[in-house]
Write a protein that holds these residues in place. Structure first.
Motif, PDB file in Angstrom:
ATOM      1  N   HIS A 121       0.805  -1.217   0.000  1.00 51.91           N
ATOM      2  CA  HIS A 121       0.000   0.000   0.000  1.00 51.91           C
ATOM      3  C   HIS A 121       0.845   1.278   0.000  1.00 51.91           C
ATOM      4  O   HIS A 121       0.381   2.324  -0.438  1.00 51.91           O
ATOM      5  N   CYS A 122       2.096   1.189   0.453  1.00 50.70           N
ATOM      6  CA  CYS A 122       2.927   2.390   0.366  1.00 50.70           C
ATOM      7  C   CYS A 122       3.218   2.701  -1.097  1.00 50.70           C
ATOM      8  O   CYS A 122       3.352   3.874  -1.475  1.00 50.70           O
ATOM      9  N   LEU A 123       3.290   1.686  -1.951  1.00 51.21           N
ATOM     10  CA  LEU A 123       3.422   1.904  -3.396  1.00 51.21           C
ATOM     11  C   LEU A 123       2.124   2.469  -3.964  1.00 51.21           C
ATOM     12  O   LEU A 123       2.151   3.346  -4.832  1.00 51.21           O
ATOM     13  N   VAL A 124       1.002   1.959  -3.480  1.00 47.39           N
ATOM     14  CA  VAL A 124      -0.299   2.445  -3.952  1.00 47.39           C
ATOM     15  C   VAL A 124      -0.438   3.944  -3.660  1.00 47.39           C
ATOM     16  O   VAL A 124      -0.849   4.727  -4.528  1.00 47.39           O
ATOM     17  N   ARG A 125      -0.089   4.345  -2.454  1.00 51.92           N
ATOM     18  CA  ARG A 125      -0.209   5.768  -2.092  1.00 51.92           C
ATOM     19  C   ARG A 125       0.706   6.643  -2.956  1.00 51.92           C
ATOM     20  O   ARG A 125       0.334   7.759  -3.329  1.00 51.92           O
ATOM     21  N   THR A 126       1.877   6.124  -3.281  1.00 51.78           N
ATOM     22  CA  THR A 126       2.792   6.898  -4.121  1.00 51.78           C
ATOM     23  C   THR A 126       2.242   6.985  -5.542  1.00 51.78           C
ATOM     24  O   THR A 126       2.375   8.025  -6.201  1.00 51.78           O
ATOM     25  N   GLY A 127       1.617   5.933  -6.019  1.00 51.25           N
ATOM     26  CA  GLY A 127       0.956   5.982  -7.324  1.00 51.25           C
ATOM     27  C   GLY A 127      -0.186   6.981  -7.345  1.00 51.25           C
ATOM     28  O   GLY A 127      -0.402   7.687  -8.344  1.00 51.25           O
ATOM     29  N   GLU A 128      -0.913   7.078  -6.241  1.00 47.08           N
ATOM     30  CA  GLU A 128      -1.987   8.070  -6.132  1.00 47.08           C
ATOM     31  C   GLU A 128      -1.425   9.489  -6.203  1.00 47.08           C
ATOM     32  O   GLU A 128      -2.021  10.381  -6.806  1.00 47.08           O
ATOM     33  N   ARG A 129      -0.250   9.681  -5.593  1.00 48.75           N
ATOM     34  CA  ARG A 129       0.407  10.994  -5.679  1.00 48.75           C
ATOM     35  C   ARG A 129       0.770  11.323  -7.126  1.00 48.75           C
ATOM     36  O   ARG A 129       0.637  12.470  -7.567  1.00 48.75           O
ATOM     37  N   ALA A 130       1.237  10.305  -7.854  1.00 44.71           N
ATOM     38  CA  ALA A 130       1.600  10.525  -9.254  1.00 44.71           C
ATOM     39  C   ALA A 130       0.373  10.898 -10.095  1.00 44.71           C
ATOM     40  O   ALA A 130       0.455  11.755 -10.986  1.00 44.71           O
ATOM     41  N   LYS A 131      -0.756  10.284  -9.787  1.00 43.67           N
ATOM     42  CA  LYS A 131      -1.996  10.658 -10.480  1.00 43.67           C
ATOM     43  C   LYS A 131      -2.380  12.089 -10.150  1.00 43.67           C
ATOM     44  O   LYS A 131      -2.728  12.881 -11.041  1.00 43.67           O
ATOM     45  N   ALA A 132      -2.325  12.440  -8.880  1.00 42.58           N
ATOM     46  CA  ALA A 132      -2.709  13.791  -8.446  1.00 42.58           C
ATOM     47  C   ALA A 132      -1.795  14.847  -9.062  1.00 42.58           C
ATOM     48  O   ALA A 132      -2.223  15.981  -9.310  1.00 42.58           O
ATOM     49  N   ALA A 133      -0.537  14.459  -9.325  1.00 46.01           N
ATOM     50  CA  ALA A 133       0.427  15.394  -9.913  1.00 46.01           C
ATOM     51  C   ALA A 133       0.301  15.466 -11.428  1.00 46.01           C
ATOM     52  O   ALA A 133       1.028  16.234 -12.078  1.00 46.01           O
ATOM     53  N   GLY A 134      -0.589  14.687 -12.007  1.00 50.92           N
ATOM     54  CA  GLY A 134      -0.778  14.698 -13.452  1.00 50.92           C
ATOM     55  C   GLY A 134       0.227  13.862 -14.216  1.00 50.92           C
ATOM     56  O   GLY A 134       0.284  13.924 -15.447  1.00 50.92           O
ATOM     57  N   ARG A 135       0.995  13.041 -13.510  1.00 50.43           N
ATOM     58  CA  ARG A 135       1.989  12.195 -14.192  1.00 50.43           C
ATOM     59  C   ARG A 135       1.329  10.955 -14.792  1.00 50.43           C
ATOM     60  O   ARG A 135       1.820  10.425 -15.794  1.00 50.43           O
ATOM     61  N   PHE A 136       0.278  10.473 -14.164  1.00 52.00           N
ATOM     62  CA  PHE A 136      -0.439   9.307 -14.669  1.00 52.00           C
ATOM     63  C   PHE A 136      -1.862   9.707 -15.048  1.00 52.00           C
ATOM     64  O   PHE A 136      -2.429  10.656 -14.493  1.00 52.00           O
ATOM     65  N   ARG A 137      -2.454   8.957 -15.963  1.00 56.88           N
ATOM     66  CA  ARG A 137      -3.817   9.236 -16.413  1.00 56.88           C
ATOM     67  C   ARG A 137      -4.827   9.007 -15.293  1.00 56.88           C
ATOM     68  O   ARG A 137      -4.592   8.240 -14.365  1.00 56.88           O
ATOM     69  N   GLU A 138      -5.967   9.638 -15.434  1.00 52.43           N
ATOM     70  CA  GLU A 138      -7.017   9.512 -14.426  1.00 52.43           C
ATOM     71  C   GLU A 138      -7.587   8.100 -14.347  1.00 52.43           C
ATOM     72  O   GLU A 138      -8.085   7.683 -13.306  1.00 52.43           O
ATOM     73  N   ASP A 139      -7.524   7.357 -15.459  1.00 51.74           N
ATOM     74  CA  ASP A 139      -8.114   6.011 -15.461  1.00 51.74           C
ATOM     75  C   ASP A 139      -7.158   4.951 -14.928  1.00 51.74           C
ATOM     76  O   ASP A 139      -7.507   3.765 -14.859  1.00 51.74           O
ATOM     77  N   VAL A 140      -5.971   5.336 -14.516  1.00 53.30           N
ATOM     78  CA  VAL A 140      -4.999   4.373 -13.990  1.00 53.30           C
ATOM     79  C   VAL A 140      -5.393   3.958 -12.576  1.00 53.30           C
ATOM     80  O   VAL A 140      -5.707   4.804 -11.732  1.00 53.30           O
ATOM     81  N   ASP A 141      -5.373   2.660 -12.331  1.00 50.06           N
ATOM     82  CA  ASP A 141      -5.663   2.113 -10.996  1.00 50.06           C
ATOM     83  C   ASP A 141      -4.346   2.021 -10.228  1.00 50.06           C
ATOM     84  O   ASP A 141      -3.469   1.212 -10.580  1.00 50.06           O
ATOM     85  N   PRO A 142      -4.156   2.817  -9.169  1.00 48.99           N
ATOM     86  CA  PRO A 142      -2.887   2.785  -8.434  1.00 48.99           C
ATOM     87  C   PRO A 142      -2.542   1.412  -7.860  1.00 48.99           C
ATOM     88  O   PRO A 142      -1.364   1.046  -7.794  1.00 48.99           O
ATOM     89  N   LEU A 143      -3.558   0.648  -7.461  1.00 51.91           N
ATOM     90  CA  LEU A 143      -3.290  -0.689  -6.931  1.00 51.91           C
ATOM     91  C   LEU A 143      -2.750  -1.606  -8.031  1.00 51.91           C
ATOM     92  O   LEU A 143      -1.787  -2.351  -7.818  1.00 51.91           O
ATOM     93  N   GLU A 144      -3.348  -1.536  -9.188  1.00 46.91           N
ATOM     94  CA  GLU A 144      -2.875  -2.361 -10.305  1.00 46.91           C
ATOM     95  C   GLU A 144      -1.460  -1.968 -10.707  1.00 46.91           C
ATOM     96  O   GLU A 144      -0.598  -2.823 -10.940  1.00 46.91           O
ATOM     97  N   LEU A 145      -1.202  -0.661 -10.755  1.00 48.95           N
ATOM     98  CA  LEU A 145       0.132  -0.182 -11.112  1.00 48.95           C
ATOM     99  C   LEU A 145       1.160  -0.594 -10.063  1.00 48.95           C
ATOM    100  O   LEU A 145       2.281  -1.008 -10.389  1.00 48.95           O
ATOM    101  N   ALA A 146       0.787  -0.495  -8.787  1.00 49.12           N
ATOM    102  CA  ALA A 146       1.694  -0.898  -7.709  1.00 49.12           C
ATOM    103  C   ALA A 146       2.010  -2.387  -7.803  1.00 49.12           C
ATOM    104  O   ALA A 146       3.160  -2.806  -7.595  1.00 49.12           O
ATOM    105  N   THR A 147       1.001  -3.191  -8.119  1.00 52.34           N
ATOM    106  CA  THR A 147       1.203  -4.629  -8.253  1.00 52.34           C
ATOM    107  C   THR A 147       2.151  -4.937  -9.406  1.00 52.34           C
ATOM    108  O   THR A 147       3.047  -5.796  -9.286  1.00 52.34           O
ATOM    109  N   GLN A 148       1.979  -4.240 -10.520  1.00 52.29           N
ATOM    110  CA  GLN A 148       2.866  -4.459 -11.665  1.00 52.29           C
ATOM    111  C   GLN A 148       4.292  -4.019 -11.350  1.00 52.29           C
ATOM    112  O   GLN A 148       5.256  -4.695 -11.726  1.00 52.29           O
ATOM    113  N   SER A 149       4.424  -2.905 -10.647  1.00 50.48           N
ATOM    114  CA  SER A 149       5.736  -2.422 -10.245  1.00 50.48           C
ATOM    115  C   SER A 149       6.397  -3.419  -9.296  1.00 50.48           C
ATOM    116  O   SER A 149       7.593  -3.731  -9.412  1.00 50.48           O
ATOM    117  N   TRP A 150       5.634  -3.933  -8.345  1.00 48.31           N
ATOM    118  CA  TRP A 150       6.123  -4.940  -7.400  1.00 48.31           C
ATOM    119  C   TRP A 150       6.596  -6.178  -8.160  1.00 48.31           C
ATOM    120  O   TRP A 150       7.636  -6.747  -7.844  1.00 48.31           O
TER     121      TRP A 150
END
Length: 203
Positions: A121-150
Protein backbone atom coordinates in the motif's frame (compact mmCIF):
# COMPACT_ATOMS: atom_id res chain seq x y z
CA UNK A 1 3.85 -16.52 37.83
CA UNK A 2 4.49 -16.77 34.07
CA UNK A 3 8.02 -16.10 32.85
CA UNK A 4 8.51 -13.05 30.68
CA UNK A 5 9.51 -13.97 27.16
CA UNK A 6 12.87 -12.64 26.04
CA UNK A 7 12.68 -11.00 22.57
CA UNK A 8 16.37 -11.80 22.11
CA UNK A 9 15.65 -15.54 22.24
CA UNK A 10 12.90 -15.18 19.67
CA UNK A 11 15.20 -13.21 17.37
CA UNK A 12 18.00 -15.73 17.92
CA UNK A 13 15.86 -18.63 16.76
CA UNK A 14 14.61 -16.76 13.69
CA UNK A 15 18.16 -15.82 12.71
CA UNK A 16 19.36 -19.37 13.33
CA UNK A 17 16.64 -20.80 11.08
CA UNK A 18 17.51 -18.25 8.36
CA UNK A 19 21.17 -19.21 8.61
CA UNK A 20 20.27 -22.87 8.23
CA UNK A 21 18.28 -22.10 5.11
CA UNK A 22 21.28 -20.18 3.76
CA UNK A 23 23.57 -23.18 4.24
CA UNK A 24 20.86 -25.62 3.07
CA UNK A 25 20.72 -27.47 6.39
CA UNK A 26 17.48 -29.27 7.27
CA UNK A 27 15.64 -27.07 9.76
CA UNK A 28 14.64 -29.63 12.36
CA UNK A 29 13.73 -28.90 15.97
CA UNK A 30 16.93 -30.33 17.44
CA UNK A 31 19.22 -28.91 14.75
CA UNK A 32 17.65 -25.49 15.21
CA UNK A 33 18.57 -25.17 18.87
CA UNK A 34 21.95 -26.96 18.66
CA UNK A 35 24.67 -24.63 19.89
CA UNK A 36 22.27 -21.79 20.76
CA UNK A 37 22.10 -22.42 24.49
CA UNK A 38 18.31 -22.75 24.47
CA UNK A 39 16.23 -25.92 24.69
CA UNK A 40 13.80 -27.36 22.17
CA UNK A 41 11.02 -26.19 24.50
CA UNK A 42 11.88 -22.59 23.52
CA UNK A 43 10.48 -23.23 20.05
CA UNK A 44 7.11 -24.07 21.66
CA UNK A 45 7.36 -21.25 24.18
CA UNK A 46 7.99 -18.58 21.55
CA UNK A 47 6.33 -20.02 18.43
CA UNK A 48 4.00 -22.86 19.54
CA UNK A 49 6.12 -25.23 17.45
CA UNK A 50 7.91 -25.32 14.12
CA UNK A 51 4.93 -24.17 12.07
CA UNK A 52 4.73 -21.06 14.22
CA UNK A 53 8.42 -20.47 13.62
CA UNK A 54 7.84 -20.45 9.86
CA UNK A 55 4.97 -18.00 10.31
CA UNK A 56 7.21 -15.77 12.41
CA UNK A 57 9.94 -15.91 9.78
CA UNK A 58 7.50 -14.83 7.09
CA UNK A 59 6.35 -11.97 9.29
CA UNK A 60 9.92 -10.94 10.11
CA UNK A 61 10.65 -10.75 6.39
CA UNK A 62 7.76 -8.35 5.84
CA UNK A 63 8.67 -6.33 8.93
CA UNK A 64 12.18 -5.82 7.60
CA UNK A 65 10.80 -4.86 4.22
CA UNK A 66 8.41 -2.35 5.80
CA UNK A 67 11.27 -0.83 7.79
CA UNK A 68 13.40 -0.54 4.66
CA UNK A 69 10.60 1.10 2.66
CA UNK A 70 9.98 3.54 5.52
CA UNK A 71 13.58 4.73 5.16
CA UNK A 72 12.97 5.95 1.60
CA UNK A 73 12.63 9.76 1.70
CA UNK A 74 9.71 11.06 -0.32
CA UNK A 75 10.42 13.85 -2.82
CA UNK A 76 8.32 16.23 -4.92
CA UNK A 77 8.66 13.67 -7.76
CA UNK A 78 6.32 10.72 -7.10
CA UNK A 79 7.58 8.74 -10.12
CA UNK A 80 11.11 8.99 -8.75
CA UNK A 81 9.72 7.84 -5.40
CA UNK A 82 8.06 4.78 -6.96
CA UNK A 83 11.40 3.77 -8.46
CA UNK A 84 13.16 4.43 -5.14
CA UNK A 85 10.68 2.19 -3.32
CA UNK A 86 11.35 -0.51 -5.90
CA UNK A 87 15.09 -0.19 -5.34
CA UNK A 88 14.57 -0.42 -1.57
CA UNK A 89 12.53 -3.59 -2.11
CA UNK A 90 15.39 -5.14 -4.06
CA UNK A 91 17.99 -3.99 -1.52
CA UNK A 92 15.99 -5.65 1.24
CA UNK A 93 15.77 -8.91 -0.71
CA UNK A 94 19.51 -9.00 -1.37
CA UNK A 95 20.41 -8.19 2.24
CA UNK A 96 18.04 -10.80 3.75
CA UNK A 97 17.78 -13.43 0.99
CA UNK A 98 16.83 -16.27 3.32
CA UNK A 99 13.91 -14.46 4.92
CA UNK A 100 12.98 -13.10 1.49
CA UNK A 101 12.57 -16.61 0.12
CA UNK A 102 10.17 -17.63 2.87
CA UNK A 103 8.16 -14.39 2.84
CA UNK A 104 6.15 -15.66 -0.11
CA UNK A 105 5.62 -19.23 1.09
CA UNK A 106 1.84 -19.14 1.37
CA UNK A 107 1.79 -22.60 2.94
CA UNK A 108 2.24 -20.84 6.29
CA UNK A 109 -0.14 -18.09 7.34
CA UNK A 110 1.21 -14.70 8.33
CA UNK A 111 0.98 -13.58 11.95
CA UNK A 112 -0.28 -10.15 10.79
CA UNK A 113 -1.43 -10.09 7.17
CA UNK A 114 -2.45 -6.43 7.37
CA UNK A 115 1.10 -5.40 8.27
CA UNK A 116 2.39 -7.32 5.25
CA UNK A 117 -0.21 -5.70 2.99
CA UNK A 118 1.03 -2.28 4.09
CA UNK A 119 4.28 -2.87 2.18
CA UNK A 120 2.25 -2.87 -1.04
CA UNK A 121 0.00 0.00 0.00
CA UNK A 122 2.93 2.39 0.37
CA UNK A 123 3.42 1.90 -3.40
CA UNK A 124 -0.30 2.44 -3.95
CA UNK A 125 -0.21 5.77 -2.09
CA UNK A 126 2.79 6.90 -4.12
CA UNK A 127 0.96 5.98 -7.32
CA UNK A 128 -1.99 8.07 -6.13
CA UNK A 129 0.41 10.99 -5.68
CA UNK A 130 1.60 10.53 -9.25
CA UNK A 131 -2.00 10.66 -10.48
CA UNK A 132 -2.71 13.79 -8.45
CA UNK A 133 0.43 15.39 -9.91
CA UNK A 134 -0.78 14.70 -13.45
CA UNK A 135 1.99 12.20 -14.19
CA UNK A 136 -0.44 9.31 -14.67
CA UNK A 137 -3.82 9.24 -16.41
CA UNK A 138 -7.02 9.51 -14.43
CA UNK A 139 -8.11 6.01 -15.46
CA UNK A 140 -5.00 4.37 -13.99
CA UNK A 141 -5.66 2.11 -11.00
CA UNK A 142 -2.89 2.78 -8.43
CA UNK A 143 -3.29 -0.69 -6.93
CA UNK A 144 -2.88 -2.36 -10.31
CA UNK A 145 0.13 -0.18 -11.11
CA UNK A 146 1.69 -0.90 -7.71
CA UNK A 147 1.20 -4.63 -8.25
CA UNK A 148 2.87 -4.46 -11.67
CA UNK A 149 5.74 -2.42 -10.24
CA UNK A 150 6.12 -4.94 -7.40
CA UNK A 151 6.17 -7.79 -9.93
CA UNK A 152 9.10 -6.19 -11.77
CA UNK A 153 11.09 -5.72 -8.57
CA UNK A 154 10.19 -9.16 -7.25
CA UNK A 155 11.13 -10.89 -10.48
CA UNK A 156 14.54 -9.27 -10.71
CA UNK A 157 15.24 -9.64 -6.98
CA UNK A 158 14.33 -13.34 -7.04
CA UNK A 159 16.48 -14.09 -10.06
CA UNK A 160 19.49 -12.27 -8.63
CA UNK A 161 19.09 -13.36 -4.99
CA UNK A 162 18.82 -17.04 -5.95
CA UNK A 163 21.71 -16.89 -8.40
CA UNK A 164 20.59 -17.35 -12.03
CA UNK A 165 21.24 -13.70 -12.91
CA UNK A 166 24.24 -11.57 -11.91
CA UNK A 167 23.75 -8.37 -9.92
CA UNK A 168 24.22 -6.09 -12.99
CA UNK A 169 20.95 -7.53 -14.33
CA UNK A 170 19.13 -5.33 -11.80
CA UNK A 171 19.77 -2.41 -14.18
CA UNK A 172 16.98 -3.85 -16.35
CA UNK A 173 14.56 -2.34 -13.85
CA UNK A 174 15.11 1.13 -15.33
CA UNK A 175 13.71 0.41 -18.82
CA UNK A 176 11.06 -1.94 -17.41
CA UNK A 177 9.73 0.58 -14.89
CA UNK A 178 10.00 3.39 -17.44
CA UNK A 179 7.88 1.41 -19.91
CA UNK A 180 5.32 0.67 -17.19
CA UNK A 181 5.01 4.27 -16.06
CA UNK A 182 4.92 5.64 -19.61
CA UNK A 183 2.07 3.22 -20.34
CA UNK A 184 0.30 4.82 -17.37
CA UNK A 185 0.58 8.24 -19.00
CA UNK A 186 3.97 9.69 -18.03
CA UNK A 187 6.14 11.38 -20.68
CA UNK A 188 8.99 9.11 -21.90
CA UNK A 189 11.87 11.54 -21.33
CA UNK A 190 10.67 12.83 -17.96
CA UNK A 191 9.81 9.34 -16.80
CA UNK A 192 13.23 7.97 -17.66
CA UNK A 193 14.92 10.75 -15.71
CA UNK A 194 12.71 10.14 -12.69
CA UNK A 195 13.28 6.39 -12.71
CA UNK A 196 17.05 6.79 -13.08
CA UNK A 197 17.07 9.16 -10.12
CA UNK A 198 15.07 6.76 -7.96
CA UNK A 199 16.67 3.45 -8.93
CA UNK A 200 19.77 3.69 -6.76
CA UNK A 201 20.83 0.43 -5.12
CA UNK A 202 23.07 0.03 -2.09
CA UNK A 203 26.51 -1.39 -2.76
Amino acid sequence: MARTKDPAVRALLIERAAQMLRTREPVTLRALVAGTGVSTMAVYTYFDGMEGLWRAMRQEGFQRLAARLAEVPMSPDPVRDLAALGAAYVDNALHSPDLYRIMFDAEFALEDAAAADETLHCLVRTGERAKAAGRFREDVDPLELATQSWAIGHGLASLVATGPLPRPALAHAVPLLTALFVSAGDSPAGCRRSVELGWRLEE
